[in-house]
Write a protein that holds these residues in place. Structure first.
Motif: not given
Length: 246
Positions: A222-246
């Motif tokens: 109900e709030h998706t228009d409030e979310f920045d897709k690019v910024k969330l994608s950037d956070i995804d990349h941070l999580w992938l970097k947190a896993l050394r085998t990714a």
């Protein structure tokens, strides 16, 4: 040990397993149909009532709906960062409510290719929910890395029991027969600590905190228009970097 059973076609193998190995068995959505030996059924608000198990349930069984899983999900950062699909929702609920030493996923690979045949789910053709257009599901792999890191922070190892060649989950694979190995949880915890970069986890969590996307009701759509897709994608990349085998 806690088992989470999803609805992939291979999930039906669990009906022939000795599930007494697990302290609790968590069925996700329709997976209660696979075995009568489930303890918890986690399902979303839009789950069709006719697909719920008949009542009365066994004294040992409980249905877990939004009223139960939303607070647990929020305690781990909320749906926007965790990923709005039931495999992760059930996982976070189990992590918070059951506090396992080890969580084993089965039938949750979220792969819907032709190699699986005509049926996308064990009960026939279902909707591949994790593949829908959803700002919280840009990278299922990143969401699985996040789950593994947060589980580890709560002294829980996470594994995938699937034997399929592909999976969107980045959890280490473990054969079911090896779950009886003495001190397995401790061994897995030690191995998974070596996989997780704690400094990278801290950066990802800080980025989530700074962005501040929290929908306390759980109804993030109900709030998706409030979310920045690019910024969330950037956070995804941070999580992938947190896993050394990714």
């Amino acid at each position: 040990m806690v088992l989470l059973i999803g609805s992939a076609p291979d999930a039906v193998q669990a009906k022939d397993w000795d599930l007494s190995l697990f302290a609790q068995r968590v069925a996700i959505n329709n997976a209660w149909q696979i075995t009568p030996d489930w303890d918890y059924l986690v399902y979303p608000e839009d789950f069709a009532p006719e697909r719920l198990p008949p009542t009365p349930l066994k004294p040992s069984q409980q249905r877990i709906a939004a009223a139960e899983f939303v607070p647990q999900q929020n305690s781990f950062g909320g749906f926007v960062y965790a990923g709005g699909t039931m495999a992760f929702t059930a996982g976070y609920w189990a992590l918070g409510a059951l506090k396992p030493d080890l969580m084993a996923f089965f039938g949750c690979d979220m792969v819907y290719g032709a190699a699986l045949g005509e049926s996308s789910h064990f009960y026939g053709q279902g909707t591949p929910d994790p593949l829908r257009v959803d700002v919280t599901l840009q990278s299922l792999e990143a969401k699985s890395a996040r789950f593994m890191a947060l589980a580890l922070a709560n002294d829980c190892a996470v594994v995938n029991l699937s034997e399929l060649p592909e999976s969107r989950l980045l959890f280490p694979r473990v054969a079911r027969r090896d779950l009886t190995t003495p001190d397995l949880c401790q061994q897995l915890m030690q191995a998974q600590r070596a996989l997780i970069d704690s400094a990278a986890v801290a950066r990802a969590l800080q980025a989530e905190h700074d962005l501040g996307y929290m929908v306390a009701s759980g109804r993030y759509w109900e709030h998706t228009d409030e979310f920045d897709k690019v910024k969330l994608s950037d956070i995804d990349h941070l999580w992938l970097k947190a896993l050394r085998t990714a």
